[in-house]
Design a protein around this motif. Structure first.
Motif, short mmCIF file in Angstrom:
data_model
loop_
_atom_site.label_atom_id
_atom_site.label_comp_id
_atom_site.label_asym_id
_atom_site.label_seq_id
_atom_site.Cartn_x
_atom_site.Cartn_y
_atom_site.Cartn_z
N ALA A 163 1.31 -0.97 0.12
CA ALA A 163 0.45 -0.10 -0.48
C ALA A 163 1.04 1.03 0.02
O ALA A 163 0.62 2.43 -1.20
CB ALA A 163 -1.18 0.21 1.62
N LYS A 164 2.42 1.24 0.97
CA LYS A 164 2.90 1.87 1.04
C LYS A 164 3.15 2.79 -0.63
O LYS A 164 3.71 3.73 -1.30
CB LYS A 164 3.71 2.25 1.70
N PHE A 165 4.24 1.09 -1.35
CA PHE A 165 4.72 1.29 -2.20
C PHE A 165 3.72 1.88 -3.83
O PHE A 165 4.09 2.75 -4.16
CB PHE A 165 5.21 0.29 -2.95
N SER A 166 2.67 2.12 -3.18
CA SER A 166 1.71 2.14 -4.30
C SER A 166 0.91 3.61 -4.19
O SER A 166 0.21 3.65 -5.02
CB SER A 166 0.57 0.97 -5.29
N GLY A 167 0.77 3.55 -3.12
CA GLY A 167 0.17 5.34 -2.25
C GLY A 167 -1.04 5.09 -2.46
O GLY A 167 -2.22 5.63 -2.53
N ALA A 168 -1.83 4.07 -1.99
CA ALA A 168 -2.91 3.68 -1.76
C ALA A 168 -3.34 3.45 -0.33
O ALA A 168 -2.53 3.69 0.72
CB ALA A 168 -3.08 2.28 -1.46
N ASP A 169 -3.83 4.64 -0.13
CA ASP A 169 -3.88 5.21 1.67
C ASP A 169 -5.47 4.65 2.59
O ASP A 169 -6.54 4.09 1.90
CB ASP A 169 -5.05 6.21 1.06
N LEU A 170 -4.94 3.57 2.84
CA LEU A 170 -5.27 2.77 4.63
C LEU A 170 -5.75 2.77 4.75
O LEU A 170 -4.82 3.42 5.90
CB LEU A 170 -4.65 1.31 4.17
N GLY A 198 15.15 -2.21 -10.08
CA GLY A 198 15.54 -0.72 -10.67
C GLY A 198 15.82 0.08 -8.93
O GLY A 198 15.37 -0.68 -8.06
N ASN A 199 14.83 0.90 -9.81
CA ASN A 199 14.81 2.01 -8.24
C ASN A 199 13.47 2.28 -7.63
O ASN A 199 13.43 3.47 -6.28
CB ASN A 199 15.53 3.39 -8.90
N THR A 200 12.74 2.31 -7.83
CA THR A 200 11.36 1.79 -7.35
C THR A 200 11.05 0.39 -7.06
O THR A 200 11.07 -0.71 -6.93
CB THR A 200 9.73 2.23 -8.17
N PRO A 201 9.91 0.57 -5.79
CA PRO A 201 9.76 -1.44 -5.10
C PRO A 201 8.15 -1.20 -5.61
O PRO A 201 7.41 -0.93 -6.37
CB PRO A 201 9.30 0.03 -3.74
N LEU A 220 11.80 0.42 5.56
CA LEU A 220 11.09 0.67 7.18
C LEU A 220 11.71 2.52 7.22
O LEU A 220 10.54 2.91 7.51
CB LEU A 220 11.70 0.26 8.18
N SER A 221 12.74 2.62 6.73
CA SER A 221 12.63 4.52 7.18
C SER A 221 12.02 4.98 5.72
O SER A 221 11.91 6.33 6.53
CB SER A 221 14.46 4.40 7.25
N ALA A 222 12.06 4.94 5.04
CA ALA A 222 11.89 5.66 3.99
C ALA A 222 10.11 5.48 3.55
O ALA A 222 9.87 6.61 3.42
CB ALA A 222 12.18 5.05 2.40
N HIS A 223 10.12 4.07 3.99
CA HIS A 223 8.71 4.46 4.24
C HIS A 223 6.93 4.12 5.25
O HIS A 223 6.33 4.13 5.30
CB HIS A 223 7.78 2.86 3.41
N PHE A 224 8.58 3.99 5.85
CA PHE A 224 7.35 4.04 7.27
C PHE A 224 7.88 4.67 8.09
O PHE A 224 7.09 4.50 9.63
CB PHE A 224 7.43 2.05 7.70
N SER A 225 8.33 5.78 8.27
CA SER A 225 9.40 6.16 9.51
C SER A 225 7.97 7.47 9.22
O SER A 225 7.00 7.52 8.92
CB SER A 225 10.24 6.56 9.09
N SER A 226 8.59 8.40 10.70
CA SER A 226 7.41 9.28 10.89
C SER A 226 7.82 10.49 10.20
O SER A 226 6.87 11.76 10.48
CB SER A 226 6.81 8.77 11.86
N HIS A 227 8.59 10.80 10.15
CA HIS A 227 9.15 12.12 9.05
C HIS A 227 8.21 11.69 7.38
O HIS A 227 10.12 11.04 6.78
CB HIS A 227 10.39 12.39 9.05
N PRO A 228 7.70 11.62 6.92
CA PRO A 228 7.55 12.30 5.47
C PRO A 228 8.48 12.77 5.69
O PRO A 228 8.61 14.46 5.17
CB PRO A 228 5.94 12.32 5.72
#
Lengths: 273, 311
Positions: free
Chosen positions: B35-42, B197-200, B242-250
């Motif tokens: 969901a984080k990778f594809s930008g879905a808002d759950l 590549g460079n995107t998950p 974890l740090s790029a997609h799940f950290s608290s600093h967007p």
């Protein structure tokens, strides 16, 4: 087998060359063998032919019980018995014959991944169709599986096998699927294989590997087996490069044998019924 | 798909967060990562402390009227709603994705199930207390037991060679297969941040879901975790996601930033070293004019000269 025993066995294996009287055991071809067992057996035969190792095929009704792991086929080489494609590949590698030596690490990872894909999807789908679909189980699988035995053993063994397979399907989460979803999974698996194969003659460059043997075994058996409906083979037939692949391997490795091992008319589709 | 569909709220029921991860359950992690990778808002609705710990199949995605379970189905559902992280993959990479997911399921999952649910030390000290503490009374007696029994039967049914084998016969085999699987993943990942590549994409989500609990949980006894500690690129993969997609600093994409910072740091260090050398040469020239300026006179200075000796 524990790891130490395995290492010991492969050391013994390495000591002797491949004998002339190696035998492969499988259930009876005309009456008893089922789709999934036939596919596995054909995969092993294809692999051994690709390695140029001679093996005689012997059909026994109790092959499943003779096998050390309960699965067919198994080969009897010298004084060792090895079953299933994975261990047989390791066994022949210990004897110095290997098809995948020329691959680098990333390619070997891909090969193993695709072999797991075939095992995970195609083999499981075959087992599902044979034993979890009531029509096929009642008309084909149970009668065939128990054909060498007399009453009441035939009923007991057939239902026991069906119960065992259904338990396994429940454990891996396939029990909730219906037949349409299983056919869809097969189609996706074939699409992945077709895209990986592309226009190449074999999956990895010009040399066949165990992956080619495994894929050939399953696809050829699916194409030449008549079940209650043709939908499974239609799914495979829709990918023309896979058809060409099967034909190519059949012509290269199975043309010389007569009615003995496996050369069936490709388009005549002799049934296993 | 209309805009209202995409803006419809989607709720994901999953197990809760702990050990530095958004969820401790593999399948839930896969869905959350995708969901984080594809930008879905759950909206994440953890089932902890509710009766759903016993009744619900987890993870479960609820979108308007439809309920979808199982990671593969949920990912398909999200793709149909145009949340597609695999958009840029070629056909062959898509095929590779399926193959590697099958590899994970066959080779890695039995060992992970064993590590968390069957190994007595881990089960007694980590898994059972965690799941029992997250289930309401009296389910805390039932839920961990049920999961453990399911795990054990799954391992025995799929991996043991005869119905009479016990779990100990199978242990060696499943752990060696799992270690081999981890090695294969490590070879495939190499030095990259993601698998393609460079995107998950979805394969990254699956690998993350399988490996992250093993990486982060504090297991008392685990040969598999020790093996993972030797594979640095897989650990880096988990930490990076974890740090790029799940950290608290967007914010801005971190990998590029990190690399730029690292390059800048190296450049600064190099320039500092050069300027220090030039300084020393100058000093030598001034202090002893009759000697050639090649003789270096090391002095402790502000830059990071580790092997400097006092003058």
């Amino acid at each position: 087998m524990s790891l130490a025993a395995e290492a010991f066995v492969s050391q013994i294996a390495a000591a002797e060359p491949w004998p002339e009287n190696a035998t492969l055991y499988q259930p009876l071809r005309e009456d008893q063998i089922l789709l999934s067992d036939c596919a596995s057996s054909l995969a092993v035969q294809a692999y051994l032919r690709m390695c140029n190792l001679p093996v005689q095929v012997s059909c026994r009704p109790n092959a499943e019980y003779m096998s050390p792991s309960g699965k067919v086929p198994f080969v009897h080489v010298g004084n060792q018995v090895v079953s299933e494609l994975g261990p047989i590949v390791q066994f022949t590698k210990a004897k110095g014959h290997s098809l995948s030596d020329g691959l680098d690490d990333v390619q070997r990872a891909e090969m193993k991944a695709y072999m797991e894909l075939v095992n995970n999807m195609l083999l499981t789908a075959e087992l599902y169709i044979q034993w979890c679909d009531d029509n096929t189980a009642a008309e084909i699988s149970r009668p065939r599986y128990s054909s060498p035995y007399s009453w009441p053993l035939n009923h007991i063994l057939a239902y026991q096998k069906q119960w065992e397979v259904r338990r396994k399907m429940t454990a891996i989460g396939w029990a909730g699927k219906n037949l349409e979803q299983v056919y869809e999974d097969v189609s996706q698996c074939c699409q992945a294989l077709s895209q990986r194969l592309g226009t190449q003659p074999y999956f990895f460059n010009k040399q066949p590997t165990e992956l080619d043997a495994l894929v050939f075994g399953h696809l050829f058996t699916i194409l030449t087996t008549r079940l209650t409906s043709d939908e499974l083979s239609e799914k495979v037939k829709s990918y023309s490069n896979l058809l060409a692949f099967c034909r190519r391997i059949e012509q290269s490795y199975f043309e010389d044998s007569q009615a003995g091992s496996t050369s069936r008319g490709f388009s005549k589709g002799p049934s296993l019924i | 798909m209309t805009a209202t569909n995409m803006a419809a709220s989607m709720e994901l029921r999953c197990w809760g967060a702990d050990w530095g991860l958004p969820s401790v359950h593999t399948e839930s992690l896969i869905v959350l990562a995708y969901a984080k990778f594809s930008g879905a808002d759950l909206t994440v609705a953890p089932i902890d402390w509710t009766w759903r710990t016993l009744t619900a199949t987890v993870p479960e995605l609820i979108c308007q009227e439809s309920r979808v379970t199982e990671p593969a189905q949920i990912l398909n559902f999200l793709r149909k709603l145009r949340f597609n992280a695999d958009y840029e993959l070629s056909a062959r990479q898509g095929a590779d994705t399926m193959a590697y997911i099958a590899l994970l399921e066959e080779k890695l999952r039995p060992a992970l199930l064993h590590t968390f649910w069957v190994d007595t030390e881990n089960y007694a000290s980590l898994t059972r207390p965690w799941f029992a503490s997250r289930s309401p009374f009296p389910l805390n007696f039932l839920v961990p037991c049920r999961h453990a029994n399911t795990a054990l039967s799954r391992i025995l049914l799929t991996k043991s060679e005869s119905p009479l084998h016990t779990i100990t016969d199978v242990e060696g085999k499943i752990y060696s297969e799992a270690k081999e699987c981890l090695n294969l993943l490590s070879h495939r990942l190499g030095a990259a941040y993601y698998f393609f590549g460079n995107t998950p994409c979805s394969l990254d989500a699956f690998v993350f879901g399988f490996i992250a609990p093993l990486h982060k949980a504090s297991l008392p006894s685990s040969p598999l975790q020790n093996h993972l500690r030797q594979l640095e690129n897989l650990q880096r993969f988990c930490d990076h996601i974890l740090s790029a997609h799940f950290s608290s600093h967007p914010g801005s994409p971190q990998p590029v930033q990190e690399m730029v910072d690292a390059n800048l740091q190296k450049l600064t260090q190099l320039v500092n070293k050069e300027s220090n050398l030039i300084e020393k040469m100058d000093d030598n020239l001034r202090s002893s004019p009759q000697h050639k300026p090649l003789r270096s006179d090391p002095r402790p200075n502000s830059s990071d000269h580790r092997n400097s000796t006092p003058a």
